[in-house]
Design an enzyme around this catalytic site. Structure first.
Site: not given
Ligand code: DC
Length: 684
Positions: A33, A55, A101, A103, A178-180, A208, A338, A366, A369, A414-415, A440
């Site tokens: 951000r 990322d 990747n 997002g 998604s809140s993105q 989120s 996450d 990713e 999940r 990654h997670r 990532k």
């Protein structure tokens, strides 16, 4: 790293005990951000502690492809400082942008580029081309954006052409996938508000939400305040007023990554700990700090400062992870999607079935999940029910002892890799496929894990050796003679010497060198954590320069005292001070050696002298060095500094309860040294 170079797997040994302190890498959410906001802001922004990972490199590369100038500070830690030359509008109006990747980068860039007035193509890795983006594109098209899908409708790659904003109506965006998408629209708002207000309305549920709070908080740091409200239907509504524009805040520090913290806090909870994460605590802006609440619901004991968090096991089991169970949980984890993945793995260690609810966003991350987590947990022997937006995990009947070792697939996520490494706390080895996917967000994850999980014999030895190293703590006000006395005592006993005041002085000087103002605690703490300092044969080097004399200047001392009131800075310096504790012993001087840093010191001394006597001494010292000085001004400065050091709420200058006080106004250095050596002989 190309696919061919990536190691196919990593075999992790069982973990029996872990403890220690780790410095978190910068937050991915904040780094991405901030990079974009700094690029859109007018003026230069110095970003400290930006995460260096796949990322964040995507966002940086995209901005550079659009002509934004970003300079990395050269030095040992490339990620330590980035200088973004804000462009307002991007200089290049044509670019082919690679999204990897990431997002968040994809979604925030699309919204911004839609109204940048240029032609852009955005594409990523194959998984990125499977991650839906229609909710965002559908929100942008009615307000004049020109965006088309290159291959499959609703998914990247995308083509963006110059659009003409039409803002008669509100922008409407769905918030349930998604809140993105909403973050993207909010961050792009100032590009649209040249002439009129912009209204953004969420349709339906917003998931989120803490990530939106983070977006709004960071936008505000860059000068854009968003008004929040609700629509008639009760969904969130945001208004950005006409004329809003981003302005650089000058310098900003990135907090430690709260999602990354979850693995280490879990590690502390599973193995006894304590594990302390530095860089994320009570005052963090990130939603995932609330992972700590979930962990304590499972029975772990959590303590928190403003910028650190520490976890220990329920009952603080000593060395064997199999001797306890966590409490099963059943809760809504929409606010920490996450970090909730870490809870899914912790559920293996629980005393019954755990249910993670309202985590539907996992399906478009990713990887899917929910599906991936269910498949891998089952390999270990758990019974897993995967719902559309929830997951229920039941450990095998025999508990941890019945868990099976397995090879874990990580799905380029990654997670997944980081979460499943924790299974080794059950005392079983685990193979992690494609471990390099952690790059990532956390390229050094497995190194950190190894560092904190040394075999138990070694770790007990280190701890006890360290704790048995004797410390003599000498505290007192400025110019009480503690520096001279402490050095003499260290030399007499052959001990190491810590001049803690020098660390505060170095932090003040480093902050000044980086144009950070003295009222920016987080930025100063970040600088302090990354200080490149060497103490060598009585000389002190900062960033390679000999600053031994420079840090003794009165202005540096005053600046040090000013910033020493910040708990963030004090926390950032704790570990550095502990690191001086080596055999055969340590003499440490400062303000809080006996009270905070070495409360278990074998001998604590508190030196006092009247302000007048101290001003006289300081005057004499300066004159001897050929520096002219006015005794009245020295006295006034010294009294001000005393008052500040004594009245601050964090680690104020006060004698420890068990300190021996020595009034030195009428004593020479030799007399004070001899008194302390006598005490040392008796007490140690
Ligand atoms: O000891 P000194 O004058 O070099 O210290 C400079 C400043 O740093 C002092 O005014 C307060 C701060 N300081 C502190 O807060 N805690 C310490 N342990 C040492 C110094």
């Amino acid at each position: 790293m190309s696919a061919e170079q990536r190691p196919p797997f990593l075999d992790l040994p069982p973990i029996h005990h872990a403890q220690g302190v780790m410095q978190l890498p910068g937050s991915k959410s904040i780094s991405i951000r901030m990079l974009l906001l700094a690029a859109l802001a007018e003026g230069k922004t110095v970003l400290t502690g930006v995460l260096d990972s796949d990322d964040t490199r995507v966002m940086r590369g995209a901005l550079e492809a659009c002509g934004v100038r970003i300079e990395a500070q050269t030095g040992k830690r490339v990620e330590a400082q980035l200088i973004v030359h804000g462009a307002g509008r991007f200089p290049k109006t044509e670019a082919d942008i690679f999204l990897g990747n990431s997002g968040l980068s994809a979604r925030t860039l699309v919204a911004v580029l839609a109204f940048m007035g240029g032609r852009y193509r955005l594409s990523g890795v194959p998984r990125m081309h499977e991650r839906p983006i229609a909710d965002l594109v559908d929100a942008l098209l009615p307000v004049g954006a020109k965006i088309s899908y290159e291959k499959q409708q609703g998914f990247p790659p995308l083509k963006i052409e110059p659009g003409q904003p039409k803002l008669e109506q509100a922008i409407r965006v769905r918030g349930d996938a998604s809140s993105q998408f909403l973050t993207g629209l909010l961050q792009a708002a100032p590009l649209l508000t040249a002439k009129q207000d912009l209204v953004i309305e969420v349709e339906g549920e917003l998931i989120s939400k803490p990530y939106i709070d983070l977006t709004l908080a960071l936008m505000q740091r860059f000068g854009v305040k968003v008004q929040t409200g609700v629509t008639a239907a009760g969904s969130p509504r945001y208004v950005v007023t006409a004329g809003a524009r981003y302005v650089s805040p000058g310098a900003m520090a990135v907090e430690g990554d709260a999602s990354s913290a979850s693995y280490f806090l879990a590690l502390g909870a599973l193995t006894g700990g304590p594990i302390r994460v530095q860089g994320m605590g009570r005052t963090s802006l990130q939603g995932d700090v609330r992972f700590a609440e979930a962990l304590s619901m499972m029975g772990a004991s959590i303590t928190q400062g403003d910028a650190w968090t520490e976890a220990i096991s329920p009952g603080a089991v000593s060395t064997n992870a199999t001797g306890f169970r966590l409490k099963a949980i059943d809760a809504d984890f929409n606010h920490i999607p996450d970090a909730a993945m870490t809870l899914a793995v912790l559920a293996l260690f629980a005393d019954g079935s755990s249910t993670l609810r309202n985590i539907g966003s996992w399906r478009v991350k990713e990887t899917d999940r929910i599906a991936a987590m269910a498949t891998e947990l089952r390999k270990l022997g758990a019974d897993v029910y995967a719902g559309a937006d929830f997951l229920r995990v039941t450990p095998p009947e025999g508990g941890i002892a019945a868990l099976k070792s397995a090879t874990i697939d990580t799905y380029d996520d990654h997670r997944m890799a980081m979460c499943f490494s924790l299974v080794t706390c059950a005392g079983i080895p685990i193979r992690i496929n494609d471990p390099a996917c952690v790059a990532k967000t956390f390229p050094t994850y497995f190194d950190e894990l190894a560092r904190l999980t040394q075999p138990v014999v070694q770790s007990t030895k280190t701890v006890s050796a360290n704790k048995t190293v004797p410390v003599i703590a000498i505290d007192g006000p400025t110019a009480s003679g503690k520096g001279t006395v402490a050095q003499r005592i260290a030399a007499a006993l052959g001990f190491h010497y810590l001049d803690s005041g020098a660390l505060y002085r170095l932090a003040a000087l480093a902050a000044k060198n980086r144009n950070i103002r003295l009222n920016q605690p987080n930025e100063i703490a970040a600088v302090a954590r990354n200080l490149e300092v060497e103490f060598q044969d009585g000389r002190i080097f900062l960033d390679g320069d000999d600053v031994t004399d420079l840090i003794r200047a009165e202005w540096v001392g005053n600046a040090a005292s000013t910033i020493a009131v910040f708990p963030e800075l004090r926390a950032a310096l704790v570990q550095r001070q502990h690191a001086f504790r080596h055999a055969p012993g340590l003499v440490a001087d400062g303000r809080d050696m006996g009270t905070v840093i070495f409360p278990d010191a074998s001998l604590k001394v508190f030196l006092t002298a009247t302000a007048e006597a101290r001003a006289q001494r300081r005057h004499k010292q300066l004159i001897e060095k050929g520096i002219s000085a006015n005794i009245d001004i020295l006295l006034r400065d010294l009294q001000e500094r005393d008052a500040r050091d004594a009245s601050r709420s964090s680690a104020p200058l006060i004698p420890a309860e068990d300190a021996v006080k020595i009034e030195t106004s009428n004593l020479g250095v030799d007399e004070v040294v001899n008194k302390i050596l006598d005490l040392a002989r008796k007490k140690m």
